[in-house]
Design an enzyme around this catalytic site. Structure first.
Site, short mmCIF file in Angstrom:
data_model
loop_
_atom_site.label_atom_id
_atom_site.label_comp_id
_atom_site.label_asym_id
_atom_site.label_seq_id
_atom_site.Cartn_x
_atom_site.Cartn_y
_atom_site.Cartn_z
N GLU A 27 12.77 -5.14 2.41
CA GLU A 27 13.45 -5.19 1.12
C GLU A 27 14.59 -4.17 1.05
O GLU A 27 14.53 -3.11 1.67
CB GLU A 27 12.47 -4.88 0.00
CG GLU A 27 11.60 -6.06 -0.35
CD GLU A 27 10.51 -5.67 -1.31
OE1 GLU A 27 10.22 -6.46 -2.21
OE2 GLU A 27 9.93 -4.59 -1.17
N CYS A 82 19.43 1.02 -1.58
CA CYS A 82 18.37 1.63 -0.76
C CYS A 82 18.00 0.63 0.33
O CYS A 82 17.64 -0.51 0.03
CB CYS A 82 17.16 1.90 -1.66
SG CYS A 82 15.71 2.46 -0.76
N CYS A 130 5.92 1.36 9.52
CA CYS A 130 6.21 2.73 9.96
C CYS A 130 4.99 3.27 10.69
O CYS A 130 3.86 3.03 10.28
CB CYS A 130 6.52 3.63 8.75
SG CYS A 130 6.94 5.33 9.22
N CYS A 172 1.85 8.43 6.78
CA CYS A 172 1.62 9.39 5.71
C CYS A 172 0.55 8.83 4.78
O CYS A 172 0.55 7.63 4.48
CB CYS A 172 2.93 9.64 4.95
SG CYS A 172 4.22 10.32 6.01
N CYS A 199 1.43 6.66 1.54
CA CYS A 199 2.53 5.70 1.65
C CYS A 199 2.05 4.32 2.05
O CYS A 199 1.37 4.17 3.07
CB CYS A 199 3.55 6.21 2.68
SG CYS A 199 4.88 5.04 2.98
N CYS A 238 8.01 -6.69 -7.12
CA CYS A 238 8.63 -6.63 -5.81
C CYS A 238 7.56 -6.80 -4.71
O CYS A 238 7.69 -7.60 -3.82
CB CYS A 238 9.32 -5.28 -5.70
SG CYS A 238 10.07 -4.96 -4.16
N1 SAH Z 1 10.37 7.61 6.12
C1 SAH Z 1 11.29 8.33 5.33
C2 SAH Z 1 12.07 7.48 4.36
C3 SAH Z 1 11.33 6.39 3.64
S1 SAH Z 1 10.16 6.90 2.48
C4 SAH Z 1 10.61 9.49 4.63
O1 SAH Z 1 9.39 9.57 4.67
O2 SAH Z 1 11.31 10.35 4.09
C5 SAH Z 1 11.17 7.46 1.12
C6 SAH Z 1 10.45 8.44 0.19
O3 SAH Z 1 9.39 7.81 -0.55
C7 SAH Z 1 9.79 9.59 0.94
O4 SAH Z 1 10.03 10.81 0.32
C8 SAH Z 1 8.33 9.22 0.85
O5 SAH Z 1 7.52 10.32 1.06
C9 SAH Z 1 8.23 8.64 -0.52
N2 SAH Z 1 7.01 7.86 -0.75
C10 SAH Z 1 6.28 7.17 0.14
N3 SAH Z 1 5.21 6.60 -0.45
C11 SAH Z 1 5.26 6.91 -1.75
C12 SAH Z 1 4.44 6.59 -2.87
N4 SAH Z 1 3.36 5.84 -2.75
N5 SAH Z 1 4.80 7.10 -4.06
C13 SAH Z 1 5.91 7.85 -4.20
N6 SAH Z 1 6.73 8.17 -3.17
C14 SAH Z 1 6.42 7.71 -1.96
FE1 SF4 Z 2 6.80 6.41 7.19
FE2 SF4 Z 2 5.72 8.54 5.96
FE3 SF4 Z 2 8.20 7.71 5.30
FE4 SF4 Z 2 6.05 6.24 4.66
S1 SF4 Z 2 6.56 8.27 3.88
S2 SF4 Z 2 7.95 5.48 5.51
S3 SF4 Z 2 4.69 6.59 6.45
S4 SF4 Z 2 7.51 8.53 7.30
#
Ligand code: SAH
Ligand code: SF4
Length: 372
Positions: free
Chosen positions: A91, A104, A111, A115, A118, A342
């Site tokens: 998306e 965005c 990924c 994390c 996430c 979404c």
């Molecule tokens: N992989 C990269 C970019 C994509 S994630 C990164 O981790 O920075 C973009 C942002 O969304 C990151 O700061 C991530 O930690 C945050 N994020 C991921 N899952 C989330 C969630 N469930 N609620 C709020 N923010 C989230």
């Molecule tokens: Fe990947 Fe972590 Fe970013 Fe989610 S928050 S996209 S798992 S690096």
């Protein structure tokens, strides 16, 4: 073998055309047709010699990711769903504002970094997106927006900012990300300034150094914890690149960055990382790095073990940081209904392909986040 021209930045396109006996200025012309005008029909590239157009027809194609769906929410946010083959769906989200329009985009399908908060991480890694798939999100969205003209903006100005905060870790797909970034910055393609393109990373230290040297754009770092013990748990890549190394990499990045600060993203997880003590610990941790904080209220997803911190807690946490002199913004919680819609949309598409267990990435950003 035919080449997808959307995979090529100026240098590669020049080399490709030179291999086929063409002069460098042809690359600029082709780039403009492809990216500035969103043209994929070689016959319509009228200032290009007919002989080259015929050559391109046999040697090259222009294939963006397939647009599956496009939804506009009440607040004008527009979501685009793309089929990137092999059952992978990604998306992009366009956020229009009076003074700017932010897109965005995603850099990977899934990924690998897992994390714990996430949803993309939970779905696992499928594959890296190609340059054409990364830059093709801009290509498609710009065309779609240009067709609408509802804001009355000149179409080439509609996307003024790009954030790589969608699905995936951009720095784990560094080569393709850098090539795509170069196209975003190229005056003959999207012409964005380095300050208006932001890469968000969970902290892949060697790749941060490479990004700095190869294409330094604005940087956001997903911090999420004030110490290694907690960060090891929330952001597992921290076990490989702990905070001390990450913060040193931020300082090195700032030597070449287009802005004089790093944005630290910090997801607010109830009872996990949101106490007063942790805010103070965070201030001590980051005191040597010129930075701003962006607090992100956690976006829950099915099966996630966390809850979003209460609004009063987030306010207090933000106050502690601001009172210490660190500019801190809190992401406005956008309608969860919209983010859910979404996710559901991706779910429906995937159901039709008989794949289960995969979901769309959580929508991570809203208007305030992009106000860096
Ligand atoms: N992989 C990269 C970019 C994509 S994630 C990164 O981790 O920075 C973009 C942002 O969304 C990151 O700061 C991530 O930690 C945050 N994020 C991921 N899952 C989330 C969630 N469930 N609620 C709020 N923010 C989230
Ligand atoms: Fe990947 Fe972590 Fe970013 Fe989610 S928050 S996209 S798992 S690096």
């Amino acid at each position: 073998m035919t080449v997808n021209l959307l995979d090529l930045d100026a240098a590669r396109l020049t080399a490709f055309l030179a291999d086929n006996g063409e002069k460098p200025f042809r690359a600029r012309q082709v780039l403009r047709w492809l990216h500035r005008f969103g043209q994929r029909d070689f016959d319509a590239m009228t200032d290009i010699a007919k002989s080259l157009r015929e050559k391109l027809k046999t040697l090259a194609v222009v294939v963006p990711p397939g647009l599956l769906a496009d939804r506009i929410s009440d607040d004008g946010t527009r979501k685009f769903l793309f089929d990137v083959s092999g059952g992978n769906v990604i998306e992009s989200v366009f956020i229009p504002e009076l003074e700017r329009g932010t897109l965005c985009i995603s850099t990977q399908a899934g990924c690998a970094l897992d994390c714990s908060f996430c949803s993309t991480g939970k779905q696992g890694f499928n594959r890296n997106l190609t340059v054409a798939e990364i830059v093709g999100q801009l290509w498609q969205v710009r065309r779609a927006l240009g067709a609408g003209q509802e804001q009355g903006w000149p179409s080439e100005r509609v996307i003024s900012n790009v954030v790589l905060m969608g699905m995936g870790e951009p720095l784990a797909n560094l080569d393709n990300t850098v090539t795509a970034l170069r196209l975003m910055l190229d005056d003959h393609a999207y012409g964005l300034s380095r300050r208006r393109v932001t890469v968000s990373t969970s902290g892949l230290v060697p790749a941060m150094d490479r990004l700095r040297d190869e294409c330094a754009v604005a940087l956001a770092v997903s911090l999420h914890a004030p110490n290694d013990r907690l960060r090891d748990e929330l952001v597992p890549i921290n076990r490989k690149y702990p905070l001390r190394e990450l913060l040193a990499a931020c300082l090195r990045y700032l030597e070449k960055a287009p802005r004089d600060f790093v944005t630290f993203e910090y997801v607010m997880l109830d009872g996990i990382n949101d106490s007063d003590t942790q805010a103070r610990e965070l201030l001590t941790l980051t005191r040597d790095v010129p930075c701003k904080f962006n607090l992100i209220p956690f976006n829950p997803f099915p099966g996630s073990p966390y809850r979003r911190s209460p609004a009063t807690r987030i306010r207090r946490f933000a106050e502690l940081l601001s009172d210490a002199g660190v500019v801190t913004t809190t992401r406005k919680t956008r309608g969860d209904d919209i983010a859910a819609a979404c996710g559901q949309l991706a779910g429906q598409v995937l159901d039709r392909t008989q794949r289960t267990g995969r979901r769309s990435f959580a929508l991570h950003l809203d208007r305030q986040e992009v106000c860096t």
